[in-house]
Every structure is written in C-alpha cells, then in structure tokens.
Design a protein around this motif. Structure first.
Motif, PDB file in Angstrom:
ATOM      1  N   LEU A  16      70.896  45.281  35.724  1.00  0.00           N
ATOM      2  CA  LEU A  16      71.859  46.288  35.288  1.00  0.00           C
ATOM      3  C   LEU A  16      72.232  47.264  36.395  1.00  0.00           C
ATOM      4  N   TYR A  17      71.574  47.138  37.542  1.00  0.00           N
ATOM      5  CA  TYR A  17      71.860  48.066  38.637  1.00  0.00           C
ATOM      6  C   TYR A  17      73.293  47.865  39.138  1.00  0.00           C
ATOM      7  N   GLU A  18      73.970  48.969  39.335  1.00  0.00           N
ATOM      8  CA  GLU A  18      75.318  48.923  39.887  1.00  0.00           C
ATOM      9  C   GLU A  18      75.334  49.649  41.233  1.00  0.00           C
ATOM     10  N   GLY A  19      76.480  49.631  41.846  1.00  0.00           N
ATOM     11  CA  GLY A  19      76.586  50.304  43.138  1.00  0.00           C
ATOM     12  C   GLY A  19      76.880  49.316  44.246  1.00  0.00           C
ATOM     13  N   ARG A  20      77.065  49.846  45.434  1.00  0.00           N
ATOM     14  CA  ARG A  20      77.390  49.024  46.584  1.00  0.00           C
ATOM     15  C   ARG A  20      76.607  49.519  47.785  1.00  0.00           C
ATOM     16  N   THR A  21      76.708  48.752  48.855  1.00  0.00           N
ATOM     17  CA  THR A  21      76.036  49.155  50.085  1.00  0.00           C
ATOM     18  C   THR A  21      76.950  50.126  50.821  1.00  0.00           C
ATOM     19  N   THR A  22      76.689  51.391  50.661  1.00  0.00           N
ATOM     20  CA  THR A  22      77.541  52.424  51.244  1.00  0.00           C
ATOM     21  C   THR A  22      77.225  52.624  52.719  1.00  0.00           C
ATOM     22  N   SER A  23      78.187  53.182  53.433  1.00  0.00           N
ATOM     23  CA  SER A  23      77.971  53.502  54.847  1.00  0.00           C
ATOM     24  C   SER A  23      76.854  54.516  55.001  1.00  0.00           C
ATOM     25  N   PHE A  24      76.693  55.361  54.004  1.00  0.00           N
ATOM     26  CA  PHE A  24      75.619  56.361  54.005  1.00  0.00           C
ATOM     27  C   PHE A  24      74.256  55.676  54.077  1.00  0.00           C
ATOM     28  N   VAL A  25      74.069  54.634  53.273  1.00  0.00           N
ATOM     29  CA  VAL A  25      72.807  53.898  53.266  1.00  0.00           C
ATOM     30  C   VAL A  25      72.593  53.179  54.588  1.00  0.00           C
ATOM     31  N   VAL A  26      73.647  52.532  55.089  1.00  0.00           N
ATOM     32  CA  VAL A  26      73.524  51.777  56.338  1.00  0.00           C
ATOM     33  C   VAL A  26      73.116  52.694  57.491  1.00  0.00           C
ATOM     34  N   ILE A  27      73.791  53.838  57.606  1.00  0.00           N
ATOM     35  CA  ILE A  27      73.480  54.771  58.695  1.00  0.00           C
ATOM     36  C   ILE A  27      72.068  55.315  58.546  1.00  0.00           C
ATOM     37  N   GLU A 162      63.039  52.165  49.810  1.00  0.00           N
ATOM     38  CA  GLU A 162      63.523  53.026  48.737  1.00  0.00           C
ATOM     39  C   GLU A 162      65.012  53.333  48.853  1.00  0.00           C
ATOM     40  N   MET A 163      65.537  53.345  50.062  1.00  0.00           N
ATOM     41  CA  MET A 163      66.961  53.626  50.236  1.00  0.00           C
ATOM     42  C   MET A 163      67.824  52.398  49.985  1.00  0.00           C
ATOM     43  N   ALA A 164      67.297  51.227  50.259  1.00  0.00           N
ATOM     44  CA  ALA A 164      68.097  49.997  50.200  1.00  0.00           C
ATOM     45  C   ALA A 164      68.419  49.604  48.763  1.00  0.00           C
ATOM     46  N   LEU A 223      68.530  62.979  58.076  1.00  0.00           N
ATOM     47  CA  LEU A 223      68.246  62.030  57.002  1.00  0.00           C
ATOM     48  C   LEU A 223      67.999  62.755  55.688  1.00  0.00           C
ATOM     49  N   PRO A 224      68.480  62.211  54.578  1.00  0.00           N
ATOM     50  CA  PRO A 224      68.121  62.781  53.279  1.00  0.00           C
ATOM     51  C   PRO A 224      66.749  62.263  52.856  1.00  0.00           C
ATOM     52  N   GLU A 225      66.133  62.952  51.936  1.00  0.00           N
ATOM     53  CA  GLU A 225      64.918  62.426  51.331  1.00  0.00           C
ATOM     54  C   GLU A 225      65.322  61.280  50.392  1.00  0.00           C
ATOM     55  N   THR A 226      64.406  60.410  50.024  1.00  0.00           N
ATOM     56  CA  THR A 226      64.749  59.322  49.106  1.00  0.00           C
ATOM     57  C   THR A 226      64.701  59.806  47.660  1.00  0.00           C
ATOM     58  N   SER A 227      65.469  59.168  46.805  1.00  0.00           N
ATOM     59  CA  SER A 227      65.456  59.517  45.388  1.00  0.00           C
ATOM     60  C   SER A 227      64.074  59.323  44.789  1.00  0.00           C
ATOM     61  N   LEU A 242      71.233  62.335  44.450  1.00  0.00           N
ATOM     62  CA  LEU A 242      71.164  61.565  45.692  1.00  0.00           C
ATOM     63  C   LEU A 242      71.396  60.086  45.417  1.00  0.00           C
ATOM     64  N   LEU A 243      70.864  59.592  44.312  1.00  0.00           N
ATOM     65  CA  LEU A 243      71.052  58.183  43.966  1.00  0.00           C
ATOM     66  C   LEU A 243      72.531  57.869  43.753  1.00  0.00           C
ATOM     67  N   VAL A 244      73.251  58.772  43.104  1.00  0.00           N
ATOM     68  CA  VAL A 244      74.697  58.601  42.918  1.00  0.00           C
ATOM     69  C   VAL A 244      75.395  58.520  44.277  1.00  0.00           C
ATOM     70  N   LYS A 245      74.959  59.348  45.205  1.00  0.00           N
ATOM     71  CA  LYS A 245      75.587  59.385  46.529  1.00  0.00           C
ATOM     72  C   LYS A 245      75.314  58.111  47.314  1.00  0.00           C
ATOM     73  N   VAL A 246      74.066  57.643  47.315  1.00  0.00           N
ATOM     74  CA  VAL A 246      73.721  56.484  48.147  1.00  0.00           C
ATOM     75  C   VAL A 246      74.203  55.178  47.536  1.00  0.00           C
ATOM     76  N   ARG A 247      74.386  55.147  46.205  1.00  0.00           N
ATOM     77  CA  ARG A 247      74.859  53.913  45.570  1.00  0.00           C
ATOM     78  C   ARG A 247      76.381  53.882  45.441  1.00  0.00           C
ATOM     79  N   GLY A 248      77.043  55.006  45.622  1.00  0.00           N
ATOM     80  CA  GLY A 248      78.499  55.031  45.570  1.00  0.00           C
ATOM     81  C   GLY A 248      79.067  54.846  44.183  1.00  0.00           C
TER      82      GLY A 248
END
Length: 368
Positions: A16-27, A162-164, A223-227, A242-248
């Motif tokens: 059920l997980y949604e989201g994408r690989t955002t540039s924020f996560v990659v960086i 945790e970020m991926a 770097l942000p802390e992880t959710s 933060l999870l909303v931000k990293v998952r887009g």
C-alpha cells in the motif's frame, strides 16, 4: 529501525506504500553514503603508505632496514613489527569500542548526530596523521579515525535503509558499500601518485582523508533526520511531515502506521540484548552473526588493506605493487556497481549464492 514494520495479524502494508524516489531522497542518500568513503579511503591508504620508504624511515626505521636489506628471511617477516601492528590495528580497535557508544547515541539522539560526530572525529584524525611528528601522534590520529569510522558505520547504513523507498531499499543501501570501494580505489590511485613525491608524499596520502570526512560532516549539517528516528523518539508529527516530503506524496498513511507500530513493538522490548538470545530469535541471530563472520574469514579485508605490501612481498616492484592494488580496487568497485542495479531485481539470495561460488573458485585458485 527501517520503515515497514509488523502490523496486527503479522502482515505488512508494504503493497500500500505510495510515493516516488524524490531528488530529496537521492541527494540525502548520496551525502550519507559518503560516510563509506572514509572507511574505504582508510582501508586503501594505510597499506600504501606502509609500503613507502619515507614513511617507514620516519616512524618505523627497523622495518625499513629489514625491508631493504638482502636476507634469507621471508619477505612478509620484514613487516613483522609490533609498532607497525599498533599503527594498523589501533584504528580497528577504536572503531570497535566506538561502535558500542555509537549505538546508544544513534538510538537516543538520532542518526544525524552520529554522522556528524563521525565526520568531525575523522577530520581530527586526518589532521593529526598528516601533521604527525612521532609515533604517539600518529597512533592518536588513527584512534580518532577509528572513532569516526565506528560512528559512521553504525549510523550511515541505518540512515540509508530508513530514507530509501521500500522498492529501492536494497540498491540505495548498497551505496554505502559502493562508497567504501570508491574510497579504496581513490586511495590506491592517490598512493600511486604520492609515492613519487619525496619525502612527504605519505603526508599527502594521509591528509587527503580530510576530504571525504569534510564531505560527510558538512553534508551532514544539511541532512534531515529520518522519519523512523523521529517517530522512535516520540516526534510523530515531525516524522509524518518529513515522510510526506521524502516520498513526494501526502498519502503516506500505510507506511507511517507501519513505522508507528514497529516503534511501539520495539519499545516494548525491555532487554533487547537478552531478548535476542532467546530460542525463537536464534535463527536470525545465527545468520546475522555467521554470515559477516565467514565473509571476514575469506580474508578480503586483509587483502584490500595490505594489497600493496602483499604484492610487494610476492616479488612485485614498488610501482607494480601499487598499480596491482589499483586493479583490485577497480574490479571490486565494478562488482558493487552491478549489484546496486541487480539486488532489487534479482533479490538478495541470488547475489549471496553467486558471490559464494565466486569466492570459493577464487580461494581455490589462490591456493593452487
């Protein structure tokens, strides 16, 4: 703890997980993975500088005399010196001790503080080594490097996991190992060049360790802390934001709930080290212990660490031994690069099995 916990009934909501690989996560993952560079750089650089005559004359004159005199002793015996052993092993002993302290820091204060402290400690160690005027100063620098590696190796793989996103967790987590091998390769190339700089090339080799350390420390400031860490420490709203931000995406309910559930279950365990010794956890304990244990017994770390010295003791010249170490590092980095793209497609078990076959064939060839 990685995202995607256990929910009521024993199931998971990963589908059920949604989201994408955002540039924020990659960086964020690239910056965090730079923590692997400090470990890899030290593995590659130490063996190179211990094969440089100028370095040996400065700190280990006995080894230098034995190395250059014509005797009937075996070549490897010429490097049998307690002070030289203290130089190489002090880093790993410091890293081992620091990793126990790093565990508590990472859990109580978050992954980011451990990354920052690791980078700062490694910076100090690199400066001490580059400016060393005697053996105690050199070993103190090695100890500071070890503390940095202990904290970095504790926090960085956890941060990446945790970020991926779940579907790319394997590949992004391998970036840490890839960074280690890039560090090894870079160190081998640097040693090949600095060996020709007399008499202070070894200082440049040791001092350039400050480059990956600075990247890790300065990058860690942004770097942000992880959710997961935020939720684990009770900051649920910050963790969700933060999870909303990293998952887009704003639809992160399933993943967020899994994280909260996993955090609650983890906090219910009062004595984690005692709990892991129970019979029901024995299979996981055995696998988690013996897989890395037997991997280390293959001797690959010793080969990567002492590659220039090993090649020199079997008859290679100074330049040839350093060049051979470069080739070894390049092959290793290429294999990791392939694994990054294969691990989430083929699975962990396939790579694990084929790696075992490759190592068996290689060990058999070396012994013949």
């Amino acid at each position: 703890m990685a995202g995607g916990g256990i929910v009521e009934g024993g199931g998971t909501r990963a589908h059920l997980y949604e989201g994408r690989t955002t540039s924020f996560v990659v960086i964020a993952c690239i910056v965090a993975a730079s923590g692997g560079l400090i470990f890899g750089y030290d593995i590659g650089i130490s063996g190179g500088v211990t094969s440089m005559d100028d370095f040996l004359v400065k700190f280990f004159p006995v080894v230098e005399r034995h190395k250059n005199q014509s005797t009937k002793d075996q070549d490897y015996c010429k490097y049998d010196n307690q002070k030289l052993t203290a130089f190489t092993s002090s880093l790993y002993l410091a890293g081992l001790v620091a990793s126990f302290g790093a565990s508590g820091v990472t859990r109580r204060f978050g992954r980011r503080p451990s990354i920052l402290f690791g980078g700062f400690s490694f910076l100090i160690g690199a400066a001490l080594n580059a400016a060393a005027v005697n053996l105690p100063m050199l070993i103190l620098g090695r100890i500071m490097l070890g503390v940095g590696i202990g904290f970095g190796n504790q926090a960085v793989p956890l941060y990446l996991s945790e970020m991926a996103p779940a579907k790319l967790r394997g590949g992004l987590n391998i970036m840490f190992q890839f960074a280690i091998n890039i560090g090894i390769l870079a160190a081998n190339l640097i040693n090949y060049g600095t060996a020709k700089i007399k008499p202070w090339g070894w200082r440049l080799s040791l001092g350039l360790a400050a480059v990956p350390a600075a990247l890790m420390f300065v990058g860690g400031l942004f770097l942000p802390e992880t959710s997961n860490s935020l939720i684990e420490r009770g900051h649920l709203e910050k963790g969700r934001a933060l999870l909303v931000k990293v998952r887009g995406t704003t639809n992160v309910d399933a993943e967020f709930e899994d994280m909260v559930d996993a955090s609650k279950k983890a906090n219910e365990v009062k004595h984690p080290f005692r709990n892991i010794l129970k019979k029901r956890n024995r299979p996981q304990l055995v696998m988690a212990t013996f897989i890395p244990f037997f991997q280390q017994l293959t001797g690959i770390n010793a080969i990567m660490f002492y590659a220039p010295v090993l090649f020199k003791t079997i008859g290679f010249g100074g330049d040839a031994s350093l060049y051979s170490a470069v080739i070894t590092g390049a092959v290793n980095a290429l294999a990791i690069f392939v694994s990054i793209f294969a691990v989430d497609r083929l699975g962990r078990r396939i790579l694990f099995l084929q790696a075992g076959v490759q190592m068996f064939i290689s060990q058999a060839g070396l012994s013949s």
